[in-house]
Every structure is written in C-alpha cells, then in structure tokens.
Design a protein around this motif. Structure first.
Motif, PDB file in Angstrom:
ATOM      1  N   ARG A  38      22.517  11.663  58.087  1.00 38.20           N
ATOM      2  CA  ARG A  38      23.285  10.732  58.918  1.00 38.20           C
ATOM      3  C   ARG A  38      24.180  11.571  59.819  1.00 38.20           C
ATOM      4  N   TYR A  39      24.229  11.206  61.100  1.00 37.80           N
ATOM      5  CA  TYR A  39      25.036  11.927  62.076  1.00 37.80           C
ATOM      6  C   TYR A  39      26.002  10.954  62.741  1.00 37.80           C
ATOM      7  N   GLY A  40      27.216  11.397  62.957  1.00 41.13           N
ATOM      8  CA  GLY A  40      28.230  10.569  63.606  1.00 41.13           C
ATOM      9  C   GLY A  40      28.005  10.432  65.097  1.00 41.13           C
ATOM     10  N   SER A  41      28.811   9.583  65.696  1.00 41.48           N
ATOM     11  CA  SER A  41      28.705   9.274  67.125  1.00 41.48           C
ATOM     12  C   SER A  41      28.825  10.494  68.017  1.00 41.48           C
ATOM     13  N   SER A  42      29.686  11.426  67.636  1.00 45.01           N
ATOM     14  CA  SER A  42      29.924  12.577  68.507  1.00 45.01           C
ATOM     15  C   SER A  42      28.810  13.621  68.446  1.00 45.01           C
ATOM     16  N   THR A  43      27.886  13.491  67.501  1.00 44.68           N
ATOM     17  CA  THR A  43      26.761  14.425  67.425  1.00 44.68           C
ATOM     18  C   THR A  43      25.785  14.107  68.551  1.00 44.68           C
ATOM     19  N   LYS A  44      25.599  15.065  69.425  1.00 44.77           N
ATOM     20  CA  LYS A  44      24.688  14.869  70.562  1.00 44.77           C
ATOM     21  C   LYS A  44      23.243  14.935  70.080  1.00 44.77           C
ATOM     22  N   PRO A  45      22.363  14.174  70.727  1.00 47.92           N
ATOM     23  CA  PRO A  45      20.943  14.224  70.342  1.00 47.92           C
ATOM     24  C   PRO A  45      20.381  15.646  70.306  1.00 47.92           C
ATOM     25  N   SER A  46      20.773  16.482  71.255  1.00 52.35           N
ATOM     26  CA  SER A  46      20.258  17.853  71.299  1.00 52.35           C
ATOM     27  C   SER A  46      20.646  18.649  70.050  1.00 52.35           C
ATOM     28  N   GLU A  47      21.748  18.293  69.405  1.00 47.51           N
ATOM     29  CA  GLU A  47      22.187  18.998  68.196  1.00 47.51           C
ATOM     30  C   GLU A  47      21.300  18.662  66.997  1.00 47.51           C
ATOM     31  N   ILE A  48      20.572  17.566  67.078  1.00 54.29           N
ATOM     32  CA  ILE A  48      19.691  17.141  65.990  1.00 54.29           C
ATOM     33  C   ILE A  48      18.285  17.725  66.172  1.00 54.29           C
ATOM     34  N   GLU A  49      17.992  18.192  67.365  1.00 54.47           N
ATOM     35  CA  GLU A  49      16.650  18.678  67.687  1.00 54.47           C
ATOM     36  C   GLU A  49      16.116  19.721  66.702  1.00 54.47           C
ATOM     37  N   PRO A  50      16.903  20.712  66.270  1.00 54.05           N
ATOM     38  CA  PRO A  50      16.341  21.690  65.311  1.00 54.05           C
ATOM     39  C   PRO A  50      15.829  21.032  64.028  1.00 54.05           C
ATOM     40  N   GLU A  51      16.546  20.054  63.535  1.00 48.49           N
ATOM     41  CA  GLU A  51      16.120  19.367  62.306  1.00 48.49           C
ATOM     42  C   GLU A  51      14.861  18.532  62.567  1.00 48.49           C
ATOM     43  N   ILE A  52      14.790  17.920  63.735  1.00 50.42           N
ATOM     44  CA  ILE A  52      13.594  17.152  64.103  1.00 50.42           C
ATOM     45  C   ILE A  52      12.381  18.081  64.157  1.00 50.42           C
ATOM     46  N   LYS A  53      12.548  19.221  64.808  1.00 54.91           N
ATOM     47  CA  LYS A  53      11.452  20.193  64.905  1.00 54.91           C
ATOM     48  C   LYS A  53      10.993  20.645  63.525  1.00 54.91           C
ATOM     49  N   LYS A  54      11.957  20.872  62.635  1.00 53.28           N
ATOM     50  CA  LYS A  54      11.623  21.292  61.275  1.00 53.28           C
ATOM     51  C   LYS A  54      10.788  20.205  60.576  1.00 53.28           C
TER      52      LYS A  54
END
Length: 160
Positions: free
Chosen positions: A140-156
């Motif tokens: 779970r990521y808060g509002s201030s987490t930008k989509p680009s910051e989640i990209e490494p986890e998505i790629k994994k």
C-alpha cells in the motif's frame, strides 16, 4: 480470498468481476479530479502505457470522500480523465473507500495492507495498492508516493 473474488461497477455502470484481470499485476488507486495529487493521472497513464502489453493494468476508483474533490458524475469524470490526461486505463464508478458505504473491495484491500502505524482507513485521494498476478495485495502506498516510485516494484512483479 483475492481481489479476483470481487465484483465492481465500471465507469459506464456495468458490473464486472475482477477475475477478468487474473494473471495481471494491478495497481488499484482511489482517484479525484480536483485534488492536489490529480496530476498523478499523468504518471499513472505513463506506467500503464509502458507496461500494458506485459500483463499490467491500473484500476482507477473515483471517490468524493476527501474534501469533496470528485463532485462530478461518472460521465463527467470519464470525460475529464480522457480529455485532460489521456487516461486509457480502466476506470470504475465513483465509490466510497471508507465508512459504512465502502465497497467490499476496499474493505478487503485495507485489511490486507494497512497504512502507516497500522491504520486501516484510506487517508486521502491517490492511495495505491499493488497487487501481484495471483491477486495478492503486495503493498500500500500513500498519496504522496508518485507512480514512478512504484515502477521498480511493478517491474519486479512482471519479472523484469
């Protein structure tokens, strides 16, 4: 239980089963059109375009529960998202994500991934839940987490 066990209404009002996304990595986001974080639609759409051919989907759930920042109808929300940000990922009917009228999907998501200090309630627009290809809530990521910051986890999760 997994996210695939839930049914929701898409932005056109048709009930669909989330089982249609089985095998995909998902990012589920409560969104709003008049929020300080609304510009995240741009980053969300970029993520979707970059990975949509690799079994990835974003599911946007408009909610008017935070500062009345999503006052429009489903049709108005859909038009705003397409015209302003070119949103092509899947959007759903406006919902409550907290409280007695919250949709069961959000009850499940919050139970599976609590917020900071173990809180369960959604604090604001653009809270994000990352789901693996088996329907399990990963993070779970808060509002201030930008989509680009989640990209490494998505790629994994996509095996990249």
């Amino acid at each position: 239980m997994s996210v695939y066990d839930y049914k929701v209404k898409n932005i056109e009002g048709q009930e669909i089963s989330l089982s249609k996304y089985e095998g995909k990595v998902l990012l589920i986001v409560n969104v709003a059109s008049k929020c300080g974080f609304t510009s995240q639609y741009e980053g969300l759409e970029k993520l979707f375009q970059d990975y949509k051919d690799e079994e990835f989907m974003i599911l946007g759930f408009p909610s008017n529960q935070f500062g009345s920042q999503e006052p429009g109808s489903n049709k108005e929300i859909q038009e705003f998202c397409r015209l302003t940000y070119g949103v092509d990922f899947d959007m759903f009917a406006k919902v409550d994500v907290n409280g007695e009228n919250e949709i069961p999907l959000y009850t499940y998501l919050k139970k599976e991934a609590s917020g900071i200090f173990g809180t369960t309630g959604i604090k604001w627009n653009f809270t994000k839940f990352l789901i693996d290809s088996k329907g399990k809530v990963i993070e779970r990521y808060g509002s201030s987490t930008k989509p680009s910051e989640i990209e490494p986890e998505i790629k994994k999760l996509l095996g990249k």
